[in-house]
Design a protein around this motif. Structure first.
Motif, mmCIF file in Angstrom:
data_model
loop_
_atom_site.group_PDB
_atom_site.id
_atom_site.type_symbol
_atom_site.label_atom_id
_atom_site.label_comp_id
_atom_site.label_asym_id
_atom_site.label_seq_id
_atom_site.Cartn_x
_atom_site.Cartn_y
_atom_site.Cartn_z
ATOM 1 N N ASP A 64 0.811 -1.226 0.000
ATOM 2 C CA ASP A 64 0.000 0.000 0.000
ATOM 3 C C ASP A 64 0.839 1.269 0.000
ATOM 4 N N ASN A 100 -5.889 -0.662 0.934
ATOM 5 C CA ASN A 100 -6.336 0.477 1.750
ATOM 6 C C ASN A 100 -7.109 1.494 0.924
ATOM 7 N N TYR A 101 -6.567 1.810 -0.266
ATOM 8 C CA TYR A 101 -7.239 2.777 -1.129
ATOM 9 C C TYR A 101 -8.572 2.225 -1.628
ATOM 10 N N GLN A 143 -10.553 0.002 -0.310
ATOM 11 C CA GLN A 143 -11.550 -0.050 0.754
ATOM 12 C C GLN A 143 -12.094 1.333 1.062
ATOM 13 N N TRP A 144 -11.209 2.342 1.130
ATOM 14 C CA TRP A 144 -11.616 3.733 1.374
ATOM 15 C C TRP A 144 -12.536 4.211 0.261
#
Length: 617
Positions: free
Chosen positions: A88, A118-119, A121-122
Motif C-alpha cells: 500500500d 487500503n485505497y 476499501q476507502w
C-alpha cells in the motif's frame, strides 16, 4: 572479469531505461500539461518560476518536486515501476489520480498490477457517484465563520434511490487550529498564514449536526452536474491529499479556493480559480460555480434557531412567556391559566417550547431533566398538533452583491468641497444593498478612502483593516449579545478645522432590539485606544457609547447613529450621522450621508456626501 562486470552494468542500465519512459522533450511538454499542474497544485510566482501550494515535502517524490513539475513527473514515472513488495506504500497506491492519468496518457500497459487494499476499501466506503457544493451561512459570533464556509458533499451511487443525503460524505478544507488560541490570535494567524490547512472527509450527517445544530447556521446545498467519472477523478486526487499540509490564508487560500481547485481536477479544462488570486470569499466562489453552469439545483436546510424563531413569531408577548415557562417546567401544562387558552394557541406554544428545549441543549451532554420535559411536551403535541411549520426561504446567498466595492463620492466639509475615492476588498456594511444578506450584519476588511480637496490637496481619509458589527436582536426567548470591533486608520478632529490621521482599535458590546421586520435599534458601551499626534501620551484610551436605528425602507437601508468617546485627557468627541442607501441595481448603490462632529479641539463641523458604490467582483 572486468569485462564481465562492465557487461552486467550495461545490462542493468538498459533494463532500467527499458522499464520506465525516458525523459525527453515530450515528457517536458507533458509536465506542463494543465492537468498535471493541477495535480501538483503548481502556479507561477512573480518571477515566472513554478511553485506548489502544497507545503508538505511528503507529497512530492522528487527532491525539488515542489518547484519543478518536470522533476516530479520523472520521479512519478520511475515510482510507478517500483517493486510490488511495497504494497500500500507503492506510488500507484499513494497516487491513484497520477497513475490513472499517466497510464491513459502514455499507454503504460506494462505497469505492475497492485491491489492497493487500503485505497480500494476507502474508495468503496465513499462510493463516489455525484457531488454537491454546500454553503453553511455566515455566523458572526464565530470568527472562523464570519464569511460563511463552503464544502463538498460526495453522494453515493444509491443517493437518487434513497433520496437521503445522510449516507453521503462531506469534503472540506480548513485550518488546523490550536484550541488554545483566542479569537484575536486566530484572526491574526488566519490572515498571515499561521495555520496549516488540511482536507477532511467525514460522514455528512456529522457536518449537518455541526453547522445547522451546533452553530445554528442555515445550510444551502447546490447539486453539481458532475458525471460519475468526474466525481471519481476528484476523489482519486483527494486520496493523494490526505494528511497533506497546505498554507491556509483567511482571505485567499482558504476553504473556498481549495474546493474550486478540486472541481478543476474533476472537470479538466474549466477555469474557476483564476479570478481569485487576491481574495476568495465563499459567496463569490459559489457564484463562479453557478456562472460556469455547474449547478443542477438548490436545497435549503434551515437551522434550529430559524425553525424556533419561525414557530414563535405569531405568538404575542404573553404567549412567548408561556413558551419559556413550559420549557423550564412541564408542570405548567396543567396550569389552569394555560388550559384556558384556545387549543390552537396552546398547540403553537407547546411546539415552540419543545423546539426551545432542543435549541438550548444542542451542544450539551444529554440532560435527563431536559429529556423528561421534552417527552412531556411531545405527548402534549401529539394531543394538540400544531399546523405544519412553513419557513420562508431567504434570498440565496450568491444572489447578493459582489464582495469588492469601488466608491466615488463628492461632498463638502464645512466650506471645502472634495472628491473621494474608495476601495473595499470585502464585503458588506449595514446599509449596503441587502439582497442575500441578513439585516444588521457588517463585515468589512481592507477598506481605504482617498480624499481630494478643491485645492488639489490629497489625503488618506481612512484605512480599515477590519470593521465588524453584529446586531443580533434580543427577544423574549433568545438574548444574544450584539458587538462590534474595528481597527485601522481614520481622520479625527484636530486643532482648528484640521483633521489628524490617527491609528485606533475600537470595540463595543450591547444589545439590539427588532421593533419590526424592517426596524432595528441598538445600543453599545464602547472602548477605544487611539494613537493621536495631538495627544501628549503615545496612546489615548477612551470610553463611550454608540446607539442608533437601522431602517429597511422602500429605497434601501437607512442608518441613524450617534456615538461619543470620552478620553482620559479630557477630550470629548461626539458625532451624529445619517446615511441612506438607494439600491439602484444589485451591483450599484447611491449613498447619501450627512454628519455633524463635535470636539473640544475644534468648532462643530458638518459634512455632506453623495457617493456611487459599484460592487464589481
Amino acid at each position: 572479469m572486468r569485462r564481465c562486470l562492465f557487461s552486467l552494468l550495461l545490462t542493468g542500465v538498459w533494463t532500467l531505461l527499458s522499464a520506465a519512459p525516458r525523459p525527453d522533450s515530450s515528457l517536458q511538454r507533458l509536465s506542463e500539461d494543465p492537468f498535471w499542474l493541477l495535480l501538483g497544485h503548481y502556479q507561477h510566482d512573480s518571477s515566472g518560476r513554478w511553485y506548489s501550494h502544497v507545503n508538505d515535502k511528503r507529497f512530492f517524490l522528487a527532491e525539488q518536486g515542489a518547484k519543478d513539475p518536470y522533476a516530479e513527473l520523472l520521479a512519478t514515472l520511475e515510482g510507478l515501476y517500483k517493486p510490488m513488495t511495497l504494497g500500500d506504500k507503492h506510488p500507484q497506491c499513494v497516487y491513484p489520480a497520477r497513475t490513472h492519468w499517466l497510464r491513459n496518457h502514455l499507454k503504460l500497459d506494462d505497469l505492475p498490477a497492485l491491489p492497493c487494499d487500503n485505497y480500494r476499501q476507502w474508495y468503496h466506503t465513499i462510493d463516489p457517484h455525484s457531488a454537491a457544493m454546500v454553503f453553511p451561512a455566515a455566523f458572526l459570533n464565530s470568527p472562523s465563520s464570519i464569511f460563511g464556509h463552503t464544502l463538498l458533499r460526495i453522494d453515493p451511487s444509491g443517493m437518487k434511490d434513497s433520496g437521503s443525503a445522510l449516507l453521503s460524505y462531506s469534503l472540506s478544507f480548513g485550518a488546523n487550529i490550536d484550541d488554545a488560541d483566542n479569537s484575536l490570535l486566530y484572526a491574526w494567524k488566519g490572515l498571515m498564514g499561521g495555520y496549516p490547512g488540511l482536507f477532511v472527509i467525514q460522514p455528512y450527517y456529522e457536518k449537518i449536526a455541526e453547522y445547522s445544530r451546533l452553530e445554528n447556521r442555515d445550510l444551502w446545498e447546490y447539486p453539481l452536474d458532475l458525471t460519475p467519472d468526474e466525481t471519481a477523478r476528484m476523489i482519486e486526487h483527494v486520496w493523494e491529499l490526505q494528511d497533506t499540509r497546505f498554507d491556509y490564508f483567511f482571505f485567499d487560500e482558504n476553504c473556498a479556493y481549495r474546493l474550486l481547485e478540486l472541481l478543476e481536477v474533476a472537470r479538466p479544462g474549466i477555469s474557476l480559480t483564476g479570478p481569485f488570486s487576491l481574495t476568495a470569499i465563499p459567496t463569490d466562489t459559489i457564484r463562479a460555480v453557478r456562472d460556469a453552469d455547474m449547478m443542477a439545483g438548490v436545497k435549503y436546510r434551515p437551522s434550529r434557531e430559524r425553525e424556533l424563531m419561525t414557530r414563535i413569531k405569531p405568538l404575542n408577548h404573553d404567549e412567548q412567556q408561556w413558551v419559556s415557562k413550559l420549557a423550564e417546567d412541564e408542570h405548567y401544562l396543567q396550569d389552569p391559566a394555560f388550559l384556558a387558552l384556545p387549543v390552537e394557541r396552546r398547540a403553537l406554544i407547546q411546539d415552540g417550547a419543545y423546539r426551545f428545549i432542543r435549541y438550548k441543549v444542542t451542544s450539551k451532554e444529554r440532560d435527563a431533566d431536559a429529556a423528561r420535559r421534552s417527552y412531556s411536551l411531545l405527548q402534549a403535541i401529539n394531543r394538540d398538533s400544531p399546523p405544519p411549520l412553513e419557513i420562508q426561504r431567504p434570498e440565496r446567498p450568491e444572489s447578493g452583491h459582489k464582495s469588492r466595492t469601488f466608491e466615488f463620492g463628492v461632498g463638502s466639509r464645512e466650506d471645502r468641497a472634495y472628491a473621494e475615492y474608495g476601495l473595499r476588498m470585502a464585503y458588506h456594511d449595514l446599509v449596503d444593498n441587502l439582497k442575500g444578506f441578513p439585516l444588521g450584519a457588517q463585515i468589512e476588511m481592507f477598506r481605504a478612502a482617498l480624499r481630494q480637496y478643491e485645492d488639489n490637496h490629497w489625503q488618506l481619509q481612512r484605512f480599515d483593516l477590519v470593521n465588524i458589527r453584529s446586531l443580533a436582536p434580543r427577544g423574549e426567548l433568545l438574548k444574544p449579545l450584539s458587538w462590534q470591533v474595528t481597527g485601522g486608520l481614520q481622520r479625527a478632529p484636530g486643532d482648528g478645522d484640521d483633521e489628524v490621521l490617527v491609528a485606533h482599535v475600537s470595540g463595543g458590546a450591547g444589545f439590539s432590539r427588532q421593533w419590526s421586520d424592517n426596524l432595528l435599534g441598538f445600543a453599545f458601551a464602547t472602548a477605544r485606544v487611539e494613537h493621536n499626534p495631538d495627544f501628549g501620551a503615545f496612546l489615548g484610551p477612551a470610553m463611550g457609547f454608540d446607539t442608533g436605528l437601522l431602517w429597511r425602507n422602500t429605497f434601501g437601508n437607512m442608518l441613524l447613529e450617534a456615538d461619543s468617546d470620552y478620553f482620559h485627557n479630557g477630550e470629548i468627541r461626539r458625532r451624529i450621522h445619517l446615511t441612506q442607501q438607494l439600491e439602484l441595481t444589485d451591483e450599484l448603490g447611491l449613498r447619501l450621508s450627512a454628519k455633524r462632529e463635535f470636539s473640544k479641539f475644534s468648532e462643530p463641523i458638518s459634512e455632506l456626501q453623495l457617493s456611487l458604490r459599484w460592487y464589481f467582483f
